[in-house]
Design a protein around this motif. Structure first.
Motif, PDB file in Angstrom:
ATOM      1  N   ASP A   2     -40.307 -21.083  51.794  1.00 23.59           N
ATOM      2  CA  ASP A   2     -40.473 -20.469  53.118  1.00 23.59           C
ATOM      3  C   ASP A   2     -39.065 -20.284  53.792  1.00 23.59           C
ATOM      4  O   ASP A   2     -38.315 -21.389  54.241  1.00 23.59           O
ATOM      5  N   PRO A   3     -38.505 -19.179  53.404  1.00 24.87           N
ATOM      6  CA  PRO A   3     -37.016 -19.004  54.313  1.00 24.87           C
ATOM      7  C   PRO A   3     -36.919 -19.167  55.881  1.00 24.87           C
ATOM      8  O   PRO A   3     -35.959 -19.234  56.326  1.00 24.87           O
ATOM      9  N   ILE A   4     -38.040 -19.013  56.411  1.00 25.95           N
ATOM     10  CA  ILE A   4     -38.033 -19.023  57.875  1.00 25.95           C
ATOM     11  C   ILE A   4     -37.861 -20.458  58.339  1.00 25.95           C
ATOM     12  O   ILE A   4     -36.699 -21.061  59.442  1.00 25.95           O
ATOM     13  N   THR A   5     -38.708 -21.401  57.595  1.00 23.05           N
ATOM     14  CA  THR A   5     -38.757 -22.780  58.058  1.00 23.05           C
ATOM     15  C   THR A   5     -37.723 -23.808  56.931  1.00 23.05           C
ATOM     16  O   THR A   5     -37.455 -24.778  57.483  1.00 23.05           O
ATOM     17  N   ASP A   6     -37.367 -22.986  56.079  1.00 23.68           N
ATOM     18  CA  ASP A   6     -36.502 -23.648  55.046  1.00 23.68           C
ATOM     19  C   ASP A   6     -37.114 -24.929  54.393  1.00 23.68           C
ATOM     20  O   ASP A   6     -36.631 -25.897  53.990  1.00 23.68           O
ATOM     21  N   LYS A   7     -38.336 -24.643  54.206  1.00 27.85           N
ATOM     22  CA  LYS A   7     -39.468 -25.784  53.736  1.00 27.85           C
ATOM     23  C   LYS A   7     -39.836 -25.307  52.355  1.00 27.85           C
ATOM     24  O   LYS A   7     -39.909 -23.984  52.060  1.00 27.85           O
ATOM     25  N   THR A   8     -39.918 -26.151  51.232  1.00 26.30           N
ATOM     26  CA  THR A   8     -40.149 -25.806  49.970  1.00 26.30           C
ATOM     27  C   THR A   8     -41.224 -26.665  49.622  1.00 26.30           C
ATOM     28  O   THR A   8     -41.257 -27.868  49.589  1.00 26.30           O
ATOM     29  N   ILE A   9     -42.211 -26.228  48.508  1.00 26.21           N
ATOM     30  CA  ILE A   9     -43.480 -26.955  47.886  1.00 26.21           C
ATOM     31  C   ILE A   9     -43.095 -26.583  46.296  1.00 26.21           C
ATOM     32  O   ILE A   9     -42.612 -25.681  45.858  1.00 26.21           O
ATOM     33  N   THR A  10     -42.643 -27.918  45.775  1.00 31.59           N
ATOM     34  CA  THR A  10     -42.533 -27.783  44.360  1.00 31.59           C
ATOM     35  C   THR A  10     -43.667 -28.569  43.305  1.00 31.59           C
ATOM     36  O   THR A  10     -44.325 -29.547  43.974  1.00 31.59           O
ATOM     37  N   ALA A  11     -43.684 -28.275  42.270  1.00 32.83           N
ATOM     38  CA  ALA A  11     -44.489 -29.241  41.377  1.00 32.83           C
ATOM     39  C   ALA A  11     -43.887 -29.037  39.927  1.00 32.83           C
ATOM     40  O   ALA A  11     -43.419 -27.798  39.734  1.00 32.83           O
ATOM     41  N   GLU A  12     -43.999 -29.973  39.192  1.00 30.82           N
ATOM     42  CA  GLU A  12     -43.437 -29.807  37.793  1.00 30.82           C
ATOM     43  C   GLU A  12     -44.430 -30.537  36.868  1.00 30.82           C
ATOM     44  O   GLU A  12     -45.128 -31.546  37.168  1.00 30.82           O
ATOM     45  N   TYR A  13     -44.652 -30.064  35.576  1.00 31.81           N
ATOM     46  CA  TYR A  13     -45.591 -30.844  34.738  1.00 31.81           C
ATOM     47  C   TYR A  13     -45.337 -30.539  33.321  1.00 31.81           C
ATOM     48  O   TYR A  13     -44.728 -29.334  32.926  1.00 31.81           O
ATOM     49  N   THR A  14     -45.945 -31.221  32.483  1.00 32.03           N
ATOM     50  CA  THR A  14     -45.887 -31.275  31.115  1.00 32.03           C
ATOM     51  C   THR A  14     -47.020 -31.160  30.270  1.00 32.03           C
ATOM     52  O   THR A  14     -48.000 -31.365  30.654  1.00 32.03           O
ATOM     53  N   THR A  15     -47.029 -30.046  29.177  1.00 28.56           N
ATOM     54  CA  THR A  15     -48.306 -29.782  28.499  1.00 28.56           C
ATOM     55  C   THR A  15     -48.029 -30.439  27.111  1.00 28.56           C
ATOM     56  O   THR A  15     -47.042 -30.339  26.465  1.00 28.56           O
ATOM     57  N   THR A  16     -48.934 -31.175  26.752  1.00 34.56           N
ATOM     58  CA  THR A  16     -48.983 -31.843  25.369  1.00 34.56           C
ATOM     59  C   THR A  16     -50.201 -31.037  24.479  1.00 34.56           C
ATOM     60  O   THR A  16     -51.128 -30.832  24.982  1.00 34.56           O
ATOM     61  N   THR A  17     -49.666 -30.568  23.496  1.00 36.44           N
ATOM     62  CA  THR A  17     -50.334 -29.742  22.611  1.00 36.44           C
ATOM     63  C   THR A  17     -51.180 -30.684  21.639  1.00 36.44           C
ATOM     64  O   THR A  17     -50.687 -31.292  20.933  1.00 36.44           O
ATOM     65  N   LEU A  18     -52.433 -30.354  21.677  1.00 33.76           N
ATOM     66  CA  LEU A  18     -53.468 -31.174  20.733  1.00 33.76           C
ATOM     67  C   LEU A  18     -53.856 -30.617  19.466  1.00 33.76           C
ATOM     68  O   LEU A  18     -53.776 -29.178  19.660  1.00 33.76           O
ATOM     69  N   PRO A  19     -53.746 -31.187  18.206  1.00 30.98           N
ATOM     70  CA  PRO A  19     -54.002 -30.137  17.310  1.00 30.98           C
ATOM     71  C   PRO A  19     -55.474 -29.475  17.301  1.00 30.98           C
ATOM     72  O   PRO A  19     -56.383 -30.348  17.685  1.00 30.98           O
ATOM     73  N   VAL A  20     -55.533 -28.344  16.623  1.00 31.86           N
ATOM     74  CA  VAL A  20     -56.926 -27.828  16.308  1.00 31.86           C
ATOM     75  C   VAL A  20     -57.516 -28.267  14.915  1.00 31.86           C
ATOM     76  O   VAL A  20     -56.949 -27.658  13.991  1.00 31.86           O
ATOM     77  N   VAL A  21     -58.492 -28.997  15.018  1.00 29.20           N
ATOM     78  CA  VAL A  21     -59.061 -29.506  13.921  1.00 29.20           C
ATOM     79  C   VAL A  21     -60.101 -28.678  13.295  1.00 29.20           C
ATOM     80  O   VAL A  21     -61.073 -28.579  14.397  1.00 29.20           O
ATOM     81  N   ALA A  22     -60.044 -28.186  12.209  1.00 25.09           N
ATOM     82  CA  ALA A  22     -61.227 -27.220  11.851  1.00 25.09           C
ATOM     83  C   ALA A  22     -61.781 -28.070  10.436  1.00 25.09           C
ATOM     84  O   ALA A  22     -61.333 -29.102   9.924  1.00 25.09           O
TER      85      ALA A  22
END
Length: 217
Positions: A197-217
């Motif tokens: 928000d450039p008016i209040t100069d406040k920021t919401i942030t988040a970060e995450y990691t994705t682990t890829t699971l194998p596709v078992v056929a």
């Protein structure tokens, strides 16, 4: 889930989750994107915008999520929540299975967790300058963070319009659509996002990691 607010922490137990799609403010751009997707086999929406219902169990504040296969990717979106008689604005990622998307957009959204930032702003406190609020995301690619999305909420349909169209009720949460991906939609194991928000100069942030699971056929 526990959220930080300007008046202290609040607990939210979602009763309903909606993911709004096709929410670009430029109808010409939306139609162009619909045609792009149609060209690769993705069926067009039955209406614009479209409100997909998803399981509330998909919402998560975990910093790590597991996904089946390597064809999923995130996208930063404004998040609206109805709690304690108020509307709140936050930030979430609509992680989506792109391979499944060619068969069914609804199914592609239903199978992926939706990471959520841990901060909310009172909607009324920012409603007079929503179009100025900046939305951005980055992916970790080729050993560096690269800008993946960047723009303002002026590129998305007015959030008040989406609220009205969705009928969001007490206990409801809605992801409100996103911005185009820079250099194309693609997966990445690390994703971070911000709502500034450039008016209040406040920021919401988040970060995450994705682990890829194998596709078992």
């Amino acid at each position: 889930m526990i959220f930080k607010t300007s008046t202290g922490d609040i607990e939210f137990v979602a009763q309903q989750l909606t993911v709004a799609g096709w929410t670009g403010r430029s109808r010409e751009a939306v139609d162009h994107h619909i045609q792009e997707l149609a060209d690769i086999g993705i069926a067009p929406p039955t209406s614009v915008p479209l409100y997909y219902r998803c399981s509330t169990q998909l919402l998560t504040q975990d910093a790590e999520i597991d996904m089946l296969g390597s064809d999923t990717s995130g996208e930063a979106e404004p998040l609206l929540i109805r709690l304690n008689g108020k509307t709140w604005l936050g930030l979430a990622s609509d992680q989506t299975d792109r391979a499944l998307e060619t068969h069914s957009v609804a199914h592609s959204k239903q199978v992926c967790p939706k990471p959520v930032a841990d901060t909310l702003w009172e909607f009324d406190a920012v409603s007079d300058h929503l179009d100025q609020i900046e939305l951005a995301s980055w992916i970790f690619e080729d050993d560096e963070w690269k800008q993946y999305q960047k723009g303002t909420l002026a590129m998305i349909l007015p959030l008040t319009e989406l609220l009205s169209g969705s009928g969001l009720a007490e206990g409801g949460a809605m992801l409100c659509g996103t911005l185009p991906a820079i250099d194309g939609v693609r997966p990445a194991a690390q994703f971070k996002m911000a709502l500034h928000d450039p008016i209040t100069d406040k920021t919401i942030t988040a970060e995450y990691t994705t682990t890829t699971l194998p596709v078992v056929a």
